[in-house]
Design an enzyme around this catalytic site. Structure first.
Site, PDB file in Angstrom:
ATOM      1  N   GLU A 277      -4.914   1.353   4.121  1.00  0.00           N
ATOM      2  CA  GLU A 277      -3.351   1.650   3.783  1.00  0.00           C
ATOM      3  C   GLU A 277      -2.994   2.045   5.232  1.00  0.00           C
ATOM      4  O   GLU A 277      -2.040   1.916   5.664  1.00  0.00           O
ATOM      5  CB  GLU A 277      -3.204   2.882   2.703  1.00  0.00           C
ATOM      6  CG  GLU A 277      -3.491   2.205   1.280  1.00  0.00           C
ATOM      7  CD  GLU A 277      -2.706   0.923   1.276  1.00  0.00           C
ATOM      8  OE1 GLU A 277      -1.426   1.010   1.305  1.00  0.00           O
ATOM      9  OE2 GLU A 277      -3.357  -0.054   0.460  1.00  0.00           O
ATOM     10  N   TRP A 280      -2.197  -0.772   6.940  1.00  0.00           N
ATOM     11  CA  TRP A 280      -0.885  -1.288   6.749  1.00  0.00           C
ATOM     12  C   TRP A 280       0.109  -0.428   7.631  1.00  0.00           C
ATOM     13  O   TRP A 280       1.412  -1.158   8.210  1.00  0.00           O
ATOM     14  CB  TRP A 280      -0.341  -1.182   5.271  1.00  0.00           C
ATOM     15  CG  TRP A 280      -0.806  -2.319   4.581  1.00  0.00           C
ATOM     16  CD1 TRP A 280      -2.079  -2.319   3.565  1.00  0.00           C
ATOM     17  CD2 TRP A 280      -0.482  -3.635   4.316  1.00  0.00           C
ATOM     18  NE1 TRP A 280      -2.298  -3.396   3.074  1.00  0.00           N
ATOM     19  CE2 TRP A 280      -1.283  -4.144   3.337  1.00  0.00           C
ATOM     20  CE3 TRP A 280       0.734  -4.179   4.628  1.00  0.00           C
ATOM     21  CZ2 TRP A 280      -0.953  -5.805   2.832  1.00  0.00           C
ATOM     22  CZ3 TRP A 280       1.070  -5.374   4.408  1.00  0.00           C
ATOM     23  CH2 TRP A 280       0.123  -6.188   3.519  1.00  0.00           C
ATOM     24  N   TRP A 308      23.242 -12.791  -1.033  1.00  0.00           N
ATOM     25  CA  TRP A 308      23.182 -11.481  -1.332  1.00  0.00           C
ATOM     26  C   TRP A 308      24.379 -11.263  -1.955  1.00  0.00           C
ATOM     27  O   TRP A 308      25.576 -11.840  -1.563  1.00  0.00           O
ATOM     28  CB  TRP A 308      22.996 -10.278  -0.422  1.00  0.00           C
ATOM     29  CG  TRP A 308      21.465 -10.577   0.379  1.00  0.00           C
ATOM     30  CD1 TRP A 308      21.277 -11.047   1.455  1.00  0.00           C
ATOM     31  CD2 TRP A 308      20.176 -10.291  -0.306  1.00  0.00           C
ATOM     32  NE1 TRP A 308      19.797 -10.890   1.812  1.00  0.00           N
ATOM     33  CE2 TRP A 308      19.224 -10.776   0.771  1.00  0.00           C
ATOM     34  CE3 TRP A 308      19.654 -10.045  -1.586  1.00  0.00           C
ATOM     35  CZ2 TRP A 308      17.857 -10.545   0.380  1.00  0.00           C
ATOM     36  CZ3 TRP A 308      18.315 -10.106  -1.787  1.00  0.00           C
ATOM     37  CH2 TRP A 308      17.542 -10.238  -0.832  1.00  0.00           C
ATOM     38  N   ASN A 343       4.349   4.881  -3.836  1.00  0.00           N
ATOM     39  CA  ASN A 343       4.378   3.598  -3.434  1.00  0.00           C
ATOM     40  C   ASN A 343       4.630   2.503  -4.424  1.00  0.00           C
ATOM     41  O   ASN A 343       5.453   1.617  -4.303  1.00  0.00           O
ATOM     42  CB  ASN A 343       3.011   3.298  -2.715  1.00  0.00           C
ATOM     43  CG  ASN A 343       3.099   1.911  -2.248  1.00  0.00           C
ATOM     44  OD1 ASN A 343       4.216   1.708  -1.324  1.00  0.00           O
ATOM     45  ND2 ASN A 343       1.925   0.940  -2.566  1.00  0.00           N
ATOM     46  N   TRP A 361      18.249  -6.101   0.828  1.00  0.00           N
ATOM     47  CA  TRP A 361      17.123  -5.327   1.043  1.00  0.00           C
ATOM     48  C   TRP A 361      17.569  -4.334   2.491  1.00  0.00           C
ATOM     49  O   TRP A 361      17.357  -2.993   2.385  1.00  0.00           O
ATOM     50  CB  TRP A 361      15.718  -6.084   1.473  1.00  0.00           C
ATOM     51  CG  TRP A 361      15.899  -6.711   2.813  1.00  0.00           C
ATOM     52  CD1 TRP A 361      16.473  -8.172   2.896  1.00  0.00           C
ATOM     53  CD2 TRP A 361      15.842  -6.450   4.251  1.00  0.00           C
ATOM     54  NE1 TRP A 361      16.389  -8.587   4.042  1.00  0.00           N
ATOM     55  CE2 TRP A 361      16.273  -7.642   5.029  1.00  0.00           C
ATOM     56  CE3 TRP A 361      15.404  -5.193   4.883  1.00  0.00           C
ATOM     57  CZ2 TRP A 361      15.943  -7.436   6.349  1.00  0.00           C
ATOM     58  CZ3 TRP A 361      15.384  -5.068   6.246  1.00  0.00           C
ATOM     59  CH2 TRP A 361      15.699  -6.338   6.987  1.00  0.00           C
ATOM     60  N   TRP A 384      10.386  -2.971   2.690  1.00  0.00           N
ATOM     61  CA  TRP A 384      11.597  -3.619   1.905  1.00  0.00           C
ATOM     62  C   TRP A 384      11.647  -5.220   2.462  1.00  0.00           C
ATOM     63  O   TRP A 384      11.818  -6.116   1.623  1.00  0.00           O
ATOM     64  CB  TRP A 384      12.781  -3.133   2.527  1.00  0.00           C
ATOM     65  CG  TRP A 384      13.239  -1.959   1.847  1.00  0.00           C
ATOM     66  CD1 TRP A 384      13.041  -0.541   2.266  1.00  0.00           C
ATOM     67  CD2 TRP A 384      13.800  -1.990   0.691  1.00  0.00           C
ATOM     68  NE1 TRP A 384      13.517   0.068   1.331  1.00  0.00           N
ATOM     69  CE2 TRP A 384      13.983  -0.649   0.162  1.00  0.00           C
ATOM     70  CE3 TRP A 384      14.297  -2.741  -0.259  1.00  0.00           C
ATOM     71  CZ2 TRP A 384      14.595  -0.074  -0.982  1.00  0.00           C
ATOM     72  CZ3 TRP A 384      15.025  -2.564  -1.528  1.00  0.00           C
ATOM     73  CH2 TRP A 384      14.902  -1.048  -1.647  1.00  0.00           C
TER      74      TRP A 384
HETATM   75  C1  LIG Z   1      10.532  -0.398   0.110  1.00  0.00           C
HETATM   76  C2  LIG Z   1       9.238   0.422   0.486  1.00  0.00           C
HETATM   77  C3  LIG Z   1       9.640   1.317   1.513  1.00  0.00           C
HETATM   78  C4  LIG Z   1       8.687   2.213   2.185  1.00  0.00           C
HETATM   79  N1  LIG Z   1       9.094   2.908   3.239  1.00  0.00           N
HETATM   80  C5  LIG Z   1       8.227   3.812   3.964  1.00  0.00           C
HETATM   81  C6  LIG Z   1       8.695   4.619   4.828  1.00  0.00           C
HETATM   82  O1  LIG Z   1       9.922   4.763   5.210  1.00  0.00           O
HETATM   83  N2  LIG Z   1       7.938   5.122   5.430  1.00  0.00           N
HETATM   84  C7  LIG Z   1       6.484   5.311   5.076  1.00  0.00           C
HETATM   85  O2  LIG Z   1       5.657   5.989   5.789  1.00  0.00           O
HETATM   86  N3  LIG Z   1       6.013   4.365   4.017  1.00  0.00           N
HETATM   87  C8  LIG Z   1       6.962   3.655   3.316  1.00  0.00           C
HETATM   88  N4  LIG Z   1       6.460   2.792   2.570  1.00  0.00           N
HETATM   89  C9  LIG Z   1       5.013   2.541   2.315  1.00  0.00           C
HETATM   90  C10 LIG Z   1       4.392   3.382   1.294  1.00  0.00           C
HETATM   91  O3  LIG Z   1       5.075   3.569  -0.071  1.00  0.00           O
HETATM   92  C11 LIG Z   1       4.404   4.981   1.653  1.00  0.00           C
HETATM   93  O4  LIG Z   1       3.848   4.916   2.899  1.00  0.00           O
HETATM   94  C12 LIG Z   1       3.288   5.706   0.613  1.00  0.00           C
HETATM   95  O5  LIG Z   1       3.916   5.748  -0.628  1.00  0.00           O
HETATM   96  C13 LIG Z   1       3.105   7.375   1.226  1.00  0.00           C
HETATM   97  O6  LIG Z   1       2.511   8.014   0.260  1.00  0.00           O
HETATM   98  P1  LIG Z   1       1.104   8.699   0.719  1.00  0.00           P
HETATM   99  O7  LIG Z   1       1.219   9.419   2.058  1.00  0.00           O
HETATM  100  O8  LIG Z   1       0.805   9.430  -0.464  1.00  0.00           O
HETATM  101  O9  LIG Z   1       0.313   7.211   1.020  1.00  0.00           O
HETATM  102  P2  LIG Z   1      -1.330   7.113   0.914  1.00  0.00           P
HETATM  103  O10 LIG Z   1      -1.390   6.014  -0.225  1.00  0.00           O
HETATM  104  O11 LIG Z   1      -2.048   8.255   0.499  1.00  0.00           O
HETATM  105  O12 LIG Z   1      -1.480   6.257   1.951  1.00  0.00           O
HETATM  106  C14 LIG Z   1      -1.801   6.756   3.355  1.00  0.00           C
HETATM  107  C15 LIG Z   1      -1.001   6.514   4.611  1.00  0.00           C
HETATM  108  O13 LIG Z   1      -1.105   5.043   4.755  1.00  0.00           O
HETATM  109  C16 LIG Z   1       0.316   4.653   5.094  1.00  0.00           C
HETATM  110  N5  LIG Z   1       0.547   3.639   4.326  1.00  0.00           N
HETATM  111  C17 LIG Z   1       0.336   3.517   2.821  1.00  0.00           C
HETATM  112  N6  LIG Z   1       1.034   2.537   2.228  1.00  0.00           N
HETATM  113  C18 LIG Z   1       1.624   1.685   3.350  1.00  0.00           C
HETATM  114  C19 LIG Z   1       2.366   0.701   3.231  1.00  0.00           C
HETATM  115  N7  LIG Z   1       2.536  -0.099   2.080  1.00  0.00           N
HETATM  116  N8  LIG Z   1       2.931   0.458   4.436  1.00  0.00           N
HETATM  117  C20 LIG Z   1       2.982   0.978   5.537  1.00  0.00           C
HETATM  118  N9  LIG Z   1       2.014   2.168   5.558  1.00  0.00           N
HETATM  119  C21 LIG Z   1       1.514   2.474   4.379  1.00  0.00           C
HETATM  120  C22 LIG Z   1       1.472   5.765   5.080  1.00  0.00           C
HETATM  121  O14 LIG Z   1       1.352   6.332   6.451  1.00  0.00           O
HETATM  122  C23 LIG Z   1       0.637   6.773   4.252  1.00  0.00           C
HETATM  123  O15 LIG Z   1       0.855   8.061   4.523  1.00  0.00           O
HETATM  124  C24 LIG Z   1       7.365   1.997   1.801  1.00  0.00           C
HETATM  125  C25 LIG Z   1       6.977   1.085   0.862  1.00  0.00           C
HETATM  126  C26 LIG Z   1       7.949   0.389   0.156  1.00  0.00           C
HETATM  127  C27 LIG Z   1       7.321  -0.581  -0.751  1.00  0.00           C
END
Ligand SMILES: Cc1cc2nc3c(=O)[nH]c(=O)nc-3n(C[C@H](O)[C@H](O)[C@H](O)COP(=O)(O)OP(=O)(O)OC[C@H]3O[C@@H](n4cnc5c(N)ncnc54)[C@H](O)[C@@H]3O)c2cc1C
Length: 477
Positions: A277, A280, A308, A343, A361, A384
């Site tokens: 993650e 990602w 859209w 997420n 989006w 998005w």
């Molecule tokens: C439509 C959409 C918009 C999003 N907008 C953002 C945003 O503005 N900022 C943001 O930080 N994340 C965003 N995310 C990704 C993700 O949802 C969040 O990073 C995550 O929910 C944060 O919670 P956590 O720290 O507990 O994640 P954990 O699951 O603990 O993951 C650890 C870290 O990995 C990174 N990460 C995890 N999943 C993703 C992912 N899919 N893409 C990129 N990095 C990821 C984050 O930095 C996160 O803190 C988005 C996802 C979607 C589907």
């Protein structure tokens, strides 16, 4: 003796901070600076929830600096002008910062660096916000990756820098401190009391970041791969806002996970999934660096023609968590109340907006930008574009989440829905994700009056699905 300015941006930490480390290593007095550009001069100026976080994160950083007999100098204005003023007002002849990778940030930094160099100042920038610099990870053909799996494989064959240790020392102070504005004068906190729930959920700043990491490693990471998709439980790290503001370094997290083992081969499944993650996040930043247009435009150009729909009423219902689909509404209300959304639910609400409602989006991304405490241009754009099918490594557009089955799968007991939608709290679990199917007597006994206490669905799933597929057919090929 000359001094060194350290310009803090999205790296609000003293530990594992390469720019600060270099300034301290130069042996000069250090002047830590934070600059807030005027709100209307930036395309992606921080949204309201991010400003709340920034206020508290700056407060925490300033306190840490005070403990080291140093100060955080706060100024408002164009970074170029402010840095020039500070160079004129102090003995500083050098500026250090950690690089950023968003298009506007790169443009600003490049111009400032060029001008300061030509004026005879030393300007040094460092890698402090990613695991690897975007231009160093490329395909065999020398191109940027657009697919996550090979990208992450390439990253994993490289080694991540060790975090930089910081002694418990005081920072050498300049002969005269320049004047500073106060954090309060930046007026970052909301004027309406919408942030009450933020205080319960978050602890911005370095200590909060370290606490979140420690708790995650102790209690959550072991089951991360199995529990991360269930929004009712604490299955993820909640590190995202701390990471966005750079209160903790990627290298620190990376090594904290690896230090639990003797060799990388013994990493657990939870740890491997968690590191992916972070992968990602890395991918999102690299993609934005290489394709800077994507915060505004789809990476897949055929989506430029996507039909859209401009539907202000339904967009309002989505934002307010009143679409009539409980899992969607629960997510939107979690976002409004806490500045964060799980997420899995971000994917469900994103799919609902772009496919069930055919709202672009970009509109969804803007709302997230305003309301997320972790709003991050790279991650938000990737999220998005991914969910709407128009980005790198995206889910195909025709894979349309059914909000009812998604709810039943990922919130099987309806706990998440009941937490955020009090008006459905008494409804039996059987109906919680599709209350409109519940018998009238069940609704009455649960005190639910559809269309009054809780909305009827604003679109029918089957019809919306067919409409989305027809719209997609227009751009397919
Ligand atoms: C439509 C959409 C918009 C999003 N907008 C953002 C945003 O503005 N900022 C943001 O930080 N994340 C965003 N995310 C990704 C993700 O949802 C969040 O990073 C995550 O929910 C944060 O919670 P956590 O720290 O507990 O994640 P954990 O699951 O603990 O993951 C650890 C870290 O990995 C990174 N990460 C995890 N999943 C993703 C992912 N899919 N893409 C990129 N990095 C990821 C984050 O930095 C996160 O803190 C988005 C996802 C979607 C589907």
């Amino acid at each position: 003796m000359t001094a060194a300015i350290v310009w803090f941006r999205n790296d609000l930490r003293l530990h594992d901070n390469p720019a600060l480390d270099a300034a301290l290593s130069s042996g000069q007095p250090v002047i830590p600076v934070f600059i807030r550009p005027p709100h209307d001069t930036q395309k992606w100026s921080p949204g309201a929830a991010s400003r709340w976080w920034l206020h508290h994160s700056l407060t925490s950083l300033a306190a840490e600096l005070n403990r080291r007999q140093s100060r955080l100098i706060i100024r408002t204005g164009s970074p170029h002008d402010v840095l020039h003023q500070l160079l004129a007002e102090t003995d500083a002849d050098s500026i250090y910062w950690n690089r950023r990778y968003e298009p506007d940030g790169i443009a600003t930094d490049t111009t400032i660096k060029r001008q300061l160099h030509s004026d005879g100042y030393t300007v040094e920038s460092f890698s402090g916000n990613l695991l690897f610099e975007p231009w160093t990870v490329e395909t065999k053909q020398g191109k940027p990756y657009q697919v996550f799996t090979p990208f992450w494989k390439a990253c994993q064959s490289r080694s991540v820098a060790d975090p930089i240790e910081l002694d418990d020392m005081e920072f050498p102070a300049p002969r005269n401190w320049p004047l500073s504005e106060t954090i309060d004068s930046l007026k970052l906190l909301p004027r309406i009391t919408w942030d009450a729930g933020f205080y319960d959920r978050w602890r911005p700043g370095r200590q909060g970041a370290m606490q979140a990491l420690a708790t995650f490693l102790e209690t959550t990471i072991a089951g991360y791969h199995e529990r991360r998709d269930f929004p009712a439980i604490t299955g993820t790290s909640s590190l995202s806002p701390h990471l966005h503001f750079g209160e903790i370094g990627l290298c620190e997290i990376w090594h904290a996970v690896h230090e639990r083992h003797k060799t990388p081969a013994t990493l657990t499944q939870g740890e491997i999934t968690f590191l992916a993650e972070l992968g990602w996040r890395e991918f999102a930043h690299h993609v934005l660096y290489h394709f800077p247009q994507i915060s505004e435009k789809p990476l897949r150009e055929k989506f430029l023609k996507f039909p859209w729909v401009n539907d202000a009423e339904r967009f309002r219902a989505w934002k307010a968590g009143r679409t009539g689909y409980p899992i969607v509404d629960a997510g939107m209300r979690e976002l409004w109340t806490t500045g964060w959304m799980h997420n899995r639910v971000r994917m469900i609400v994103g799919s609902f907006l772009t496919k069930h409602l055919l709202i672009s989006w970009q509109q969804g991304a803007r709302w997230f930008w305003e309301t997320l405490v972790d709003a991050d241009l790279a991650n938000n754009t990737l999220g998005w574009q991914w969910i709407s099918g128009c980005g790198p490594d995206a889910a195909p557009y025709f894979r349309i989440f059914n909000p009812v089955t998604q709810g039943e799968k990922f919130d099987p007991e309806g706990e998440y829905v009941k937490r955020w939608i009090p008006e459905l709290r008494s409804l039996p679990t059987k109906w919680i994700h599709h209350p409109w199917n519940a018998p009238q007597e069940v609704l009455a006994a649960s005190d639910v009056s559809l269309g009054e206490s809780y909305p009827l669905p604003i679109v029918d799933h089957r019809e919306a699905r067919a409409r989305a597929l027809a719209a997609f057919a227009e751009v397919k090929g």
